[in-house]
Scaffold this active site. Sequence first.
Site, PDB file in Angstrom:
ATOM      1  N   GLU A 244      47.698  49.201  40.853  1.00 15.28           N
ATOM      2  CA  GLU A 244      48.092  49.196  39.455  1.00 15.28           C
ATOM      3  C   GLU A 244      47.537  50.429  38.765  1.00 15.28           C
ATOM      4  O   GLU A 244      46.662  51.128  39.302  1.00 15.28           O
ATOM      5  CB  GLU A 244      47.605  47.925  38.752  1.00 15.28           C
ATOM      6  CG  GLU A 244      46.111  47.725  38.770  1.00 15.28           C
ATOM      7  CD  GLU A 244      45.696  46.342  38.282  1.00 15.28           C
ATOM      8  OE1 GLU A 244      46.548  45.436  38.278  1.00 15.28           O
ATOM      9  OE2 GLU A 244      44.521  46.180  37.919  1.00 15.28           O
ATOM     10  N   ASN A 279      32.111  49.480  40.787  1.00  9.93           N
ATOM     11  CA  ASN A 279      32.867  48.339  40.252  1.00  9.93           C
ATOM     12  C   ASN A 279      32.071  47.041  40.251  1.00  9.93           C
ATOM     13  O   ASN A 279      32.647  45.960  40.140  1.00  9.93           O
ATOM     14  CB  ASN A 279      34.176  48.141  41.021  1.00  9.93           C
ATOM     15  CG  ASN A 279      35.080  49.348  40.917  1.00  9.93           C
ATOM     16  OD1 ASN A 279      35.377  49.792  39.821  1.00  9.93           O
ATOM     17  ND2 ASN A 279      35.500  49.881  42.044  1.00  9.93           N
ATOM     18  N   GLU A 319      38.917  38.144  32.751  1.00 10.34           N
ATOM     19  CA  GLU A 319      38.419  39.503  32.572  1.00 10.34           C
ATOM     20  C   GLU A 319      39.529  40.413  32.039  1.00 10.34           C
ATOM     21  O   GLU A 319      40.674  40.329  32.479  1.00 10.34           O
ATOM     22  CB  GLU A 319      37.877  40.046  33.896  1.00 10.34           C
ATOM     23  CG  GLU A 319      36.734  39.207  34.460  1.00 10.34           C
ATOM     24  CD  GLU A 319      36.048  39.869  35.633  1.00 10.34           C
ATOM     25  OE1 GLU A 319      36.599  40.846  36.173  1.00 10.34           O
ATOM     26  OE2 GLU A 319      34.953  39.406  36.016  1.00 10.34           O
ATOM     27  N   ASN A 334      38.346  34.695  37.221  1.00 10.15           N
ATOM     28  CA  ASN A 334      37.409  34.170  38.210  1.00 10.15           C
ATOM     29  C   ASN A 334      37.292  32.663  38.002  1.00 10.15           C
ATOM     30  O   ASN A 334      36.830  32.200  36.958  1.00 10.15           O
ATOM     31  CB  ASN A 334      36.036  34.833  38.070  1.00 10.15           C
ATOM     32  CG  ASN A 334      36.091  36.294  38.473  1.00 10.15           C
ATOM     33  OD1 ASN A 334      36.681  36.651  39.486  1.00 10.15           O
ATOM     34  ND2 ASN A 334      35.498  37.159  37.662  1.00 10.15           N
ATOM     35  N   ARG A 336      35.393  30.235  38.733  1.00 12.33           N
ATOM     36  CA  ARG A 336      34.058  29.782  39.130  1.00 12.33           C
ATOM     37  C   ARG A 336      33.077  30.107  38.013  1.00 12.33           C
ATOM     38  O   ARG A 336      33.439  30.719  37.011  1.00 12.33           O
ATOM     39  CB  ARG A 336      33.626  30.514  40.408  1.00 12.33           C
ATOM     40  CG  ARG A 336      33.752  32.037  40.286  1.00 12.33           C
ATOM     41  CD  ARG A 336      33.109  32.779  41.418  1.00 12.33           C
ATOM     42  NE  ARG A 336      33.460  34.190  41.448  1.00 12.33           N
ATOM     43  CZ  ARG A 336      32.933  35.140  40.693  1.00 12.33           C
ATOM     44  NH1 ARG A 336      32.009  34.821  39.788  1.00 12.33           N
ATOM     45  NH2 ARG A 336      33.302  36.402  40.804  1.00 12.33           N
TER      46      ARG A 336
END
Length: 711
Positions: A244, A279, A319, A334, A336
């Site tokens: 992307e 990252n 995010e 995510n 979790r």
Amino acid sequence: MAAHSLSPSFNRLLFAVKHGSLQSRCRAVYHIAQYSTAYNPNEKTFDKILIANRGEIACRVIKTCKKMGIQSVAVHSDVDSTAVHVKMADEAVCVGPAPTSKSYLNMDAIMEAIRTTGAQAVHPGYGFLSENKEFAKRLAAEGVTFIGPDTHAIQAMGDKIESKLIAKAANVNTIPGFDGVVETADDAVKIAQEIGYPVMIKASAGGGGKGMRIAWNDEETREGFRFSSQEAASSFGDDRLLIEKYIDNPRHIEIQVLADKHGNALWLNERECSIQRRNQKVVEEAPSTFLDPETRRAMGEQAVQLAQAVKYSSAGTVEFLVDSRKNFFFLEMNTRLQVEHPITECITGLDLVEQMIRVAKGYRLQHKQEDIPINGWAIESRVYAEDPYKSFGLPSIGRLSQYREPNNLSNVRVDSGIQEGSDISIYYDPMISKLVTYGATRAEALARMEDALDSYVIRGVTHNIPLLREIITHPRFISGDISTNFLPEVYPDGFKGHQLDAGERRELLATAAGLYITAQLRAHALLGAVRVSSTPVKSNRWELRAELAGGTHSLEVTKSGSVYSVEVDGGKVEVSGTWNLASPLLPITVDGQDRTLQCLSRDASGRIVLQYLGTLFEVRILSKLASELNAFMPEKVAEDTSSILRSPMPGSVVAMSVKPGDTVAEGQEICVIEAMKMQNSLTAAKQAKVKSVHCKPGETVGEGDLLVELE
């Protein structure tokens, strides 16, 4: 698998001793928040929960289990048999040898542990099996509750390609890119050219920064495809990739969501996670300095829209990348508990693990959106066993010979899963702890973080506290002028540690001189106790020489009580303190300003290693005569590192790209080392002929091991 049980009474005692103060600090923080949750003992949840994880997150879940009166079961590998999470739990079961594939990812062994212990529910923590839909399915098949979302949400959000399509359908802003799977390196180059450079290549099933590369041209795209697919296969067992558009100079801001099984969902404000290396997040804070109320609300509402689109139920994180104009784009979800969840707990007063357990049992959320506050400011520093001078943090291994958390400071929370004597190994993530500070304002939280980092004693492994302290005291960070490019922009030539100005250099030299003279006076006193000295040893004036970073400095020192007055480099510094030579911490006052230094070592040659402003400095203090004589001593010749390649970190050799007799160009790849499931390409420092190769793929190497010699 054999079950290893520990006495519940012993565990309660251990927990109270090691973690009682942490609980009280958390309660103090929560008390500041206007809205907090107290456990309701009449609300029945589970009798026993197994935590399918290790380290600090396992300890974190166990703390809430104890608060809620729930028995806890730890699983562990054979090398983790004495780990803190094993000692804290009411029961513990070994699930295999050290490699994660044979222990913490070993579903068969974990399922057997569940049957053996009679656990009714499983909390997966983060990483390992936390986002594995097959694990959730197996639990459901045996009537065991998975403390997390259902398998549909895990699958939908765990696949970055599918999640992006769902986000689009839910009217969530998304990043332009290719919505399919990239099959080959040639396909990757073609797609990247169509999207336009720069592009982000990342694992479809990934997370945590693994399997992710930025490419600015065709060559980097091919290389990124190779490394990302290998890392993705190693970390997630799935080598599918997507591409992307890379948003240049973005902020990484995430929204914490919480949803139940009855269609209710909340957003619990944001976390700013822009300070990253490779990252992976390094420093996080809540709230963000960048968001205004309107943008915060828009991001929160879109996060909830996405959660409801997949019928999400549990705590989760959406995010976003946010550009300079506050446009935001969905990055991933995510499914979790997030590593950085403590800072959200600090500003909202909510125990997210407790909320996850309640939701998993089927209870409705206790709160409405208008109940969720932003109360104060919280900052988290991820303390790693890493060398920050190597690519902002390459893993370090070893045993913690001395370890002391800054628990004595107010509004400081340390989430850790280690103790003095613990081993940091190559098998697991090198995180030591999450250091969290809270304040009514951001300035308060930052000041407390400075104090906490200065007071954090870690010996036996290299750690990243020097980098953390430099980040939080940097003018750009203090002003909120940050992005995901912060580290490479602020340190374009790599991190070099704190750079002393003239005043700081005088402070450091004066402190080292005071420490040196204190040690000398103590030695004289001890020697004088066993023999009669023929000359007086008492003095209050000394002429010394100090060596620091290649420079030599003259010092004139006088002493009055516990105060040393030091004239150095044209200035005068007064240093006072208790000068406890047995303590790792050295609290002093320098010209009226309080400082906390750490003395790591002293030797008979006058060398003193001090941690000052986060960075280690080696100072050598000598008497005037000894300094003059030292000029005649031979110096050790430094090794020519241009003709050899040594491993910069402990790890395993994934690939060796050369053989004896080959000619390599400067910058050409020689080999690939994998550490903590991150692959690192090592290159030649010059054009030369390969003389010898000292390792082969599959072998384990240590930091500094010789890999290849060049002629």
